[in-house]
Scaffold this motif. Sequence first.
Motif, PDB file in Angstrom:
ATOM      1  N   VAL A 120       1.540   4.165  -3.368  1.00 55.63           N
ATOM      2  CA  VAL A 120       1.466   5.617  -3.357  1.00 55.63           C
ATOM      3  C   VAL A 120       2.763   6.216  -3.875  1.00 55.63           C
ATOM      4  CG1 VAL A 120       1.154   7.663  -1.906  1.00 55.63           C
ATOM      5  CG2 VAL A 120      -0.153   5.576  -1.417  1.00 55.63           C
ATOM      6  N   LEU A 167      -3.392   4.814   2.942  1.00 56.74           N
ATOM      7  CA  LEU A 167      -2.660   3.664   2.396  1.00 56.74           C
ATOM      8  C   LEU A 167      -1.266   3.571   3.003  1.00 56.74           C
ATOM      9  CD1 LEU A 167      -3.675   4.067  -1.366  1.00 56.74           C
ATOM     10  CD2 LEU A 167      -4.570   2.386   0.267  1.00 56.74           C
ATOM     11  N   GLU A 194      -4.671   8.801  -0.296  1.00 62.86           N
ATOM     12  CA  GLU A 194      -3.416   8.049  -0.271  1.00 62.86           C
ATOM     13  C   GLU A 194      -2.808   7.936   1.119  1.00 62.86           C
ATOM     14  OE1 GLU A 194      -2.181  11.792   0.683  1.00 62.86           O
ATOM     15  OE2 GLU A 194      -3.612  11.267  -0.888  1.00 62.86           O
ATOM     16  N   ASN A 199       2.928  11.755  -3.546  1.00 65.70           N
ATOM     17  CA  ASN A 199       1.827  11.208  -4.337  1.00 65.70           C
ATOM     18  C   ASN A 199       1.778  11.992  -5.640  1.00 65.70           C
ATOM     19  OD1 ASN A 199      -0.458   9.805  -5.156  1.00 65.70           O
ATOM     20  ND2 ASN A 199      -1.866  11.157  -4.051  1.00 65.70           N
ATOM     21  N   ALA A 206       0.831  -1.199   0.000  1.00 59.78           N
ATOM     22  CA  ALA A 206       0.000   0.000   0.000  1.00 59.78           C
ATOM     23  C   ALA A 206       0.870   1.256   0.000  1.00 59.78           C
ATOM     24  CB  ALA A 206      -0.933  -0.007   1.203  1.00 59.78           C
ATOM     25  N   GLU A 218      -8.768  -2.156  -2.585  1.00 61.47           N
ATOM     26  CA  GLU A 218      -9.111  -1.581  -3.878  1.00 61.47           C
ATOM     27  C   GLU A 218      -8.982  -0.060  -3.759  1.00 61.47           C
ATOM     28  OE1 GLU A 218     -12.939  -0.997  -6.898  1.00 61.47           O
ATOM     29  OE2 GLU A 218     -13.180  -2.052  -4.980  1.00 61.47           O
ATOM     30  N   ILE A 219      -8.124   0.522  -4.584  1.00 63.95           N
ATOM     31  CA  ILE A 219      -7.910   1.964  -4.534  1.00 63.95           C
ATOM     32  C   ILE A 219      -8.941   2.630  -5.439  1.00 63.95           C
ATOM     33  CG2 ILE A 219      -6.268   3.847  -4.924  1.00 63.95           C
ATOM     34  CD1 ILE A 219      -4.018   1.834  -4.463  1.00 63.95           C
ATOM     35  N   ASN A 220     -10.038   3.064  -4.852  1.00 64.01           N
ATOM     36  CA  ASN A 220     -11.068   3.716  -5.654  1.00 64.01           C
ATOM     37  C   ASN A 220     -10.869   5.224  -5.740  1.00 64.01           C
ATOM     38  OD1 ASN A 220     -11.793   4.153  -2.987  1.00 64.01           O
ATOM     39  ND2 ASN A 220     -13.995   4.020  -3.365  1.00 64.01           N
ATOM     40  N   THR A 247      -7.273   7.753  -5.714  1.00 62.57           N
ATOM     41  CA  THR A 247      -5.832   7.908  -5.467  1.00 62.57           C
ATOM     42  C   THR A 247      -5.526   9.117  -4.599  1.00 62.57           C
ATOM     43  OG1 THR A 247      -5.507   9.222  -7.489  1.00 62.57           O
ATOM     44  CG2 THR A 247      -5.256   6.826  -7.666  1.00 62.57           C
ATOM     45  N   LYS A 295     -12.218  -1.119   0.383  1.00 60.75           N
ATOM     46  CA  LYS A 295     -11.865   0.026  -0.454  1.00 60.75           C
ATOM     47  C   LYS A 295     -11.156   1.055   0.425  1.00 60.75           C
ATOM     48  CE  LYS A 295     -16.081   0.960  -1.532  1.00 60.75           C
ATOM     49  NZ  LYS A 295     -17.308   1.568  -2.122  1.00 60.75           N
ATOM     50  N   ASN A 296     -10.433   1.972  -0.225  1.00 61.80           N
ATOM     51  CA  ASN A 296      -9.747   2.967   0.598  1.00 61.80           C
ATOM     52  C   ASN A 296     -10.609   4.185   0.910  1.00 61.80           C
ATOM     53  OD1 ASN A 296      -9.476   3.981  -2.096  1.00 61.80           O
ATOM     54  ND2 ASN A 296      -7.656   5.157  -1.519  1.00 61.80           N
TER      55      ASN A 296
END
Length: 512
Positions: free
Chosen positions: A244, A363, A360, A331, A240, A353-355, A357, A444-445
């Motif tokens: 990033v 993560l 961040e 990032n 994770a 799941e990075i829905n 960005t 999800k994030n």
Amino acid sequence: MEFRCIPASLSSSLGACDTVAIGLFASPQNGPEGSSGPSHEGGFEPLDPALAEALGAELEPWLRQRRFKAKPGECLSLQRLGQQPGSVILVGLGEAASYALSSLQEAAAAAARCALASGSVQLGLALPLAGLDPAEAAAAMAIAVRLSLYEDQRFKGEPQARPLPQRIDLIGLPAEASNGLARVEATCAGVELARQLVAAPPNVATPQHLADTAASIAQNHGLSLKVLERGDCEAAGMGAFLAVAQGSDLPPKFIHLTYTPQGGAQRRVVLVGKGLTFDSGGYNLKTGGSQIEMMKYDMGGSAAVLGAARAIGQLQPAGVEVHVIVASCENMISGGAVHPGDVVTTSKGKTIEINNTDAEGRLTLADALDYACGLEPDAVVDLATLTGACVIALGDEMAGLWSNSDGLAEALLKAGAAGGEALWRMPLRASYKKGLKSGVADLKNTGPRPGGSITAALFLQDFVTQGLPWAHLDIAGTVWSDKGRGLDPAGATGYGVRTLVEWVCRGASSGN
């Protein structure tokens, strides 16, 4: 800058300083029961008779003429030619019923700024205790004076000299109150370091710069340091954090500082700080109105824990081992940057799941918190400029606090109050976690917009060992001040350092 507690009364201490600041309470908005007007003509409480005699009978009429209301932080300066002190500052304290340590700090900061403008060299502060602990009051005033006069001119082509007061007398405080001054210098130095890190532009405060700062703290204050490079993080499975970092040309740095007390430790605590030295938002790019140009302060959490490490290293508190963790990176957008929709695997083995960005920070903290828990501490506290939702909820004067431990939460609230940093405990409502469900990964994030700061905290909690006392501080609103507030000048505030230092030095106990 030297601070002294002066037990003598104000009237007998007037001639010892070139400037004296005197605190005045505001009259209550409603007078005695049955009346509707203020209890004293003019808006402020009557002056002490001895003080009024020493300063002259014309002072009270002059204050009324100037419509002085003694509002919190309100200042009036009176010049007295050919007399000592040559300058008297009247500073408002607000109503006595609401007077607290934060009120005292605000008054001391306002008086210090006013004294600076008048060119004061020796400043006397005559601010009432009104039931406050003398040692805590001494520390609060000293910290307020020093931090309110801070100015960062590192990046100006022609810095301007600002002569600061060299001696500050805390008038009317008993001699034993000087015990409260013991932590002032180290705490302020830690706050100033945090301010410098946050204020530095992103081409200066890079992940390497944070690692270099940690190395300097370790060398100067006897801490140990380990920096994990990209390959080390890959070996540790930090998918994770590395996701990033992969869009930036700058290599990530995973920083681990350790303070070990002499004589052994009865407790071990971990401070984790979000370390995004610049946040473009990634492919969910921050657009107009999103303050992308200010995203240098997205490493405010790491600045706070590094500032706390610097102060703790100088103070050498007994009995507590302190670990400071920063997963630092940028990032950015590039051909190698993470995509919206990517699935990554954390060091804990959970998939995300990075829905978005632009979410961040959580993560990077996921892998950092898992690493922190592996140290088998007694408590973990993380600080992060995590969500705009927290700013909407609480504004820019207090940080949000989430915790799975009532004892730890209460200890941090007390430490924040003692350090002059406001915290508000927020709920960890388990039912909101359903918003983090993913159809392709473990979670999800980001969740839905409502309750966004709560779902962010719930996301982080997933990476904390069950049963381990943990607290999350969302400092997104407090890390920066556009116009200045209280003892913070405009710009970086260094928020979080004072709370952490207070907490650690009070025993860093989840129940005390």
